[in-house]
Design a protein around this motif. Structure first.
Motif, PDB file in Angstrom:
ATOM      1  N   MET A 158       6.328  13.713  11.697  1.00  0.00           N
ATOM      2  CA  MET A 158       6.061  13.611  10.264  1.00  0.00           C
ATOM      3  C   MET A 158       5.720  12.173   9.871  1.00  0.00           C
ATOM      4  SD  MET A 158       9.186  16.044   8.950  1.00  0.00           S
ATOM      5  CE  MET A 158       8.813  15.843   7.213  1.00  0.00           C
ATOM      6  N   HIS A 159       6.433  11.225  10.459  1.00  0.00           N
ATOM      7  CA  HIS A 159       6.226   9.817  10.113  1.00  0.00           C
ATOM      8  C   HIS A 159       4.849   9.329  10.562  1.00  0.00           C
ATOM      9  CE1 HIS A 159       6.887   5.595   9.529  1.00  0.00           C
ATOM     10  NE2 HIS A 159       6.817   5.341  10.824  1.00  0.00           N
ATOM     11  N   VAL A 160       4.486   9.600  11.810  1.00  0.00           N
ATOM     12  CA  VAL A 160       3.197   9.128  12.321  1.00  0.00           C
ATOM     13  C   VAL A 160       2.048   9.816  11.598  1.00  0.00           C
ATOM     14  CG1 VAL A 160       1.714   9.035  14.357  1.00  0.00           C
ATOM     15  CG2 VAL A 160       4.136   8.476  14.563  1.00  0.00           C
ATOM     16  N   GLY A 196      22.210  11.214   6.566  1.00  0.00           N
ATOM     17  CA  GLY A 196      22.805   9.906   6.309  1.00  0.00           C
ATOM     18  C   GLY A 196      21.875   8.721   6.433  1.00  0.00           C
ATOM     19  N   PHE A 197      20.617   8.954   6.767  1.00  0.00           N
ATOM     20  CA  PHE A 197      19.666   7.847   6.894  1.00  0.00           C
ATOM     21  C   PHE A 197      19.040   7.569   5.529  1.00  0.00           C
ATOM     22  CE2 PHE A 197      19.949   9.839  11.065  1.00  0.00           C
ATOM     23  CZ  PHE A 197      20.194   8.739  11.867  1.00  0.00           C
ATOM     24  N   ARG A 198      18.704   6.305   5.300  1.00  0.00           N
ATOM     25  CA  ARG A 198      18.208   5.913   3.985  1.00  0.00           C
ATOM     26  C   ARG A 198      16.826   5.258   4.001  1.00  0.00           C
ATOM     27  NH1 ARG A 198      21.133   9.217   3.128  1.00  0.00           N
ATOM     28  NH2 ARG A 198      23.031   9.239   1.857  1.00  0.00           N
ATOM     29  N   ASN A 199      16.355   4.826   5.153  1.00  0.00           N
ATOM     30  CA  ASN A 199      15.000   4.280   5.222  1.00  0.00           C
ATOM     31  C   ASN A 199      14.501   4.346   6.661  1.00  0.00           C
ATOM     32  OD1 ASN A 199      15.840   1.843   6.642  1.00  0.00           O
ATOM     33  ND2 ASN A 199      16.580   1.077   4.666  1.00  0.00           N
ATOM     34  N   ASN A 200      13.218   4.062   6.839  1.00  0.00           N
ATOM     35  CA  ASN A 200      12.596   4.147   8.162  1.00  0.00           C
ATOM     36  C   ASN A 200      13.141   3.112   9.138  1.00  0.00           C
ATOM     37  OD1 ASN A 200      10.181   4.966   6.081  1.00  0.00           O
ATOM     38  ND2 ASN A 200      10.184   6.246   7.908  1.00  0.00           N
ATOM     39  N   TYR A 201      13.509   1.945   8.641  1.00  0.00           N
ATOM     40  CA  TYR A 201      14.010   0.905   9.531  1.00  0.00           C
ATOM     41  C   TYR A 201      15.254   1.362  10.293  1.00  0.00           C
ATOM     42  CZ  TYR A 201      11.106  -3.199   8.626  1.00  0.00           C
ATOM     43  OH  TYR A 201      10.068  -4.087   8.606  1.00  0.00           O
ATOM     44  N   GLN A 202      16.081   2.175   9.637  1.00  0.00           N
ATOM     45  CA  GLN A 202      17.307   2.633  10.290  1.00  0.00           C
ATOM     46  C   GLN A 202      17.022   3.510  11.509  1.00  0.00           C
ATOM     47  OE1 GLN A 202      19.259   4.545   6.924  1.00  0.00           O
ATOM     48  NE2 GLN A 202      20.676   2.824   6.731  1.00  0.00           N
ATOM     49  N   LEU A 203      15.845   4.091  11.569  1.00  0.00           N
ATOM     50  CA  LEU A 203      15.508   4.993  12.669  1.00  0.00           C
ATOM     51  C   LEU A 203      14.694   4.321  13.769  1.00  0.00           C
ATOM     52  CD1 LEU A 203      14.863   8.073  10.420  1.00  0.00           C
ATOM     53  CD2 LEU A 203      16.378   8.099  12.404  1.00  0.00           C
ATOM     54  N   MET A 204      14.331   3.056  13.573  1.00  0.00           N
ATOM     55  CA  MET A 204      13.561   2.357  14.597  1.00  0.00           C
ATOM     56  C   MET A 204      14.465   2.067  15.798  1.00  0.00           C
ATOM     57  SD  MET A 204      11.227  -0.218  12.281  1.00  0.00           S
ATOM     58  CE  MET A 204      10.357  -0.892  13.692  1.00  0.00           C
ATOM     59  N   GLY A 205      14.184   2.739  16.908  1.00  0.00           N
ATOM     60  CA  GLY A 205      14.970   2.552  18.112  1.00  0.00           C
ATOM     61  C   GLY A 205      16.293   3.286  18.127  1.00  0.00           C
ATOM     62  N   TYR A 206      16.567   4.112  17.120  1.00  0.00           N
ATOM     63  CA  TYR A 206      17.849   4.821  17.053  1.00  0.00           C
ATOM     64  C   TYR A 206      17.932   5.862  18.166  1.00  0.00           C
ATOM     65  CZ  TYR A 206      21.900   7.132  14.979  1.00  0.00           C
ATOM     66  OH  TYR A 206      23.146   7.650  14.760  1.00  0.00           O
ATOM     67  N   GLN A 207      19.082   5.910  18.860  1.00  0.00           N
ATOM     68  CA  GLN A 207      19.238   6.749  20.040  1.00  0.00           C
ATOM     69  C   GLN A 207      20.203   7.920  19.842  1.00  0.00           C
ATOM     70  OE1 GLN A 207      17.443   6.135  22.927  1.00  0.00           O
ATOM     71  NE2 GLN A 207      16.430   4.522  21.749  1.00  0.00           N
ATOM     72  N   GLY A 208      20.761   8.089  18.660  1.00  0.00           N
ATOM     73  CA  GLY A 208      21.833   9.058  18.481  1.00  0.00           C
ATOM     74  C   GLY A 208      21.425  10.439  18.020  1.00  0.00           C
ATOM     75  N   LEU A 209      20.164  10.812  18.188  1.00  0.00           N
ATOM     76  CA  LEU A 209      19.691  12.123  17.746  1.00  0.00           C
ATOM     77  C   LEU A 209      19.080  12.890  18.913  1.00  0.00           C
ATOM     78  CD1 LEU A 209      17.960  11.010  14.411  1.00  0.00           C
ATOM     79  CD2 LEU A 209      20.147  12.208  14.624  1.00  0.00           C
ATOM     80  N   ALA A 235       0.824  -1.214   0.000  1.00  0.00           N
ATOM     81  CA  ALA A 235       0.000   0.000   0.000  1.00  0.00           C
ATOM     82  C   ALA A 235       0.857   1.262   0.000  1.00  0.00           C
ATOM     83  CB  ALA A 235      -0.921   0.003   1.215  1.00  0.00           C
ATOM     84  N   GLY A 236       2.177   1.101  -0.103  1.00  0.00           N
ATOM     85  CA  GLY A 236       3.066   2.253  -0.148  1.00  0.00           C
ATOM     86  C   GLY A 236       3.713   2.603   1.175  1.00  0.00           C
ATOM     87  N   ILE A 237       3.415   1.835   2.237  1.00  0.00           N
ATOM     88  CA  ILE A 237       4.034   2.070   3.539  1.00  0.00           C
ATOM     89  C   ILE A 237       5.130   1.026   3.702  1.00  0.00           C
ATOM     90  CG2 ILE A 237       3.645   2.305   6.023  1.00  0.00           C
ATOM     91  CD1 ILE A 237       0.716   2.844   5.434  1.00  0.00           C
ATOM     92  N   ASP A 238       6.265   1.305   3.070  1.00  0.00           N
ATOM     93  CA  ASP A 238       7.370   0.357   3.011  1.00  0.00           C
ATOM     94  C   ASP A 238       8.559   0.945   3.767  1.00  0.00           C
ATOM     95  OD1 ASP A 238       9.387  -1.386   2.418  1.00  0.00           O
ATOM     96  OD2 ASP A 238       9.033  -1.417   0.257  1.00  0.00           O
ATOM     97  N   TYR A 239       8.877   0.345   4.899  1.00  0.00           N
ATOM     98  CA  TYR A 239       9.945   0.877   5.753  1.00  0.00           C
ATOM     99  C   TYR A 239      11.332   0.656   5.164  1.00  0.00           C
ATOM    100  CZ  TYR A 239       6.812   1.922   9.660  1.00  0.00           C
ATOM    101  OH  TYR A 239       5.836   2.467  10.460  1.00  0.00           O
TER     102      TYR A 239
END
Length: 272
Positions: A70-72, A46-59, A25-29
């Motif tokens: 924006m994502h939600v 430097g991020f390339r997809n949503n999966y890379q930001l799942m649980g990411y703590q460095g921001l 449906a176009g919601i492809d992480y």
């Protein structure tokens, strides 16, 4: 029997849906191009997809909550009708069905499926919770999201006012969406639906049942993929249709009561 006819003839249908269903449906992480379009600033970081930001703590909180806002908004609120969900509903909407999905984007509900017949054990983006958690309370995401978006810098995509970043109303601690990301996950909102799902499955355990497994993989197979196989195994009158682009395989124990449909889910359902 022709697959389309098999679905049309079925009176009881169990739907199991994983990430591949919403990806159709176009919601492809994993979609790098869509990510670049929606989150150009995160792409520059430097991020390339949503999966890379799942649980990411460095921001910083300002940056990560700008992204979350924006994502939600995009996933849970902007994405309304989708052809692949509409196609599925046109096939099963008038049947005795139940949905088990690992997706937290509420796409089934937004495309006509009865909320009383949907179980989402992994959570729901439209609820938020304390990360400690200090209580079992959950909170409506919408007003929190509105506050975040009102303070979203249009250039940097950061939250410009720290007071907009959500804090728990009870303890002042950090908050997050009510999705299964750790031991902090509050399951209370889903216990009633989980009970309904179990009752529905047991009610039909010895009656003819068509099981449609759509886009389930091996990231969290214990949530949907394996239960679909187990229910097929324990119900001798069940038949499994597995729609999957990359992993349509089924266990040998149920191979005589299953079909593997390799390909894009939206294209396959459109043909049916």
């Amino acid at each position: 029997m022709e697959i389309g006819q098999m679905i049309r003839d079925a009176k009881v249908v169990l739907i199991g849906a994983g990430a591949g269903m919403s990806a159709a449906a176009g919601i492809d992480y994993t979609d790098t191009e869509r990510f670049r379009q929606l989150f150009p600033i995160m792409h520059k970081r430097g991020f390339r997809n949503n999966y890379q930001l799942m649980g990411y703590q460095g921001l910083s909180p300002a940056i990560i909550w700008g992204y979350h806002a924006m994502h939600v908004q995009n996933v849970a609120y902007d994405n309304r009708e989708a052809a692949v969900y509409q196609q599925l509903f046109s096939l099963v909407g008038d049947k005795d069905y139940f949905v088990l999905t690992s997706n937290v984007d509420t796409m089934f509900e937004k495309n006509g499926f009865d909320p009383a017949r949907i179980f989402t054990p992994q959570g729901n983006y439209k609820l938020m919770q304390c990360l400690r958690p200090c209580s079992d309370d959950t909170y409506d995401t919408r007003p929190i999201l509105d506050k975040l978006l009102a303070h979203l810098d249009p250039v940097t995509h950061e939250i410009s006012d720290a007071s907009a970043i959500p804090r728990c109303p009870k303890c002042g601690g950090e908050m997050f969406m009510n999705v299964r990301g750790g031991r902090w996950f509050i399951e209370n909102p889903y216990e009633q639906q989980g009970g309904r799902f179990q009752s529905w499955v047991h009610q039909h355990l010895h009656t003819p049942m068509l099981i449609m497994d759509l886009g389930t993989g091996f990231n969290t197979p214990g949530v949907v993929r394996w239960p679909m196989e187990q229910i097929t195994y324990h119900n001798p009158a069940a038949f499994l249709l597995r729609f999957n682009r990359d992993h349509p395989e089924v266990p040998a124990e149920i191979a005589d009561r299953a079909l593997q449909l390799r390909g894009n889910i939206d294209e396959t359902l459109a043909m049916l």
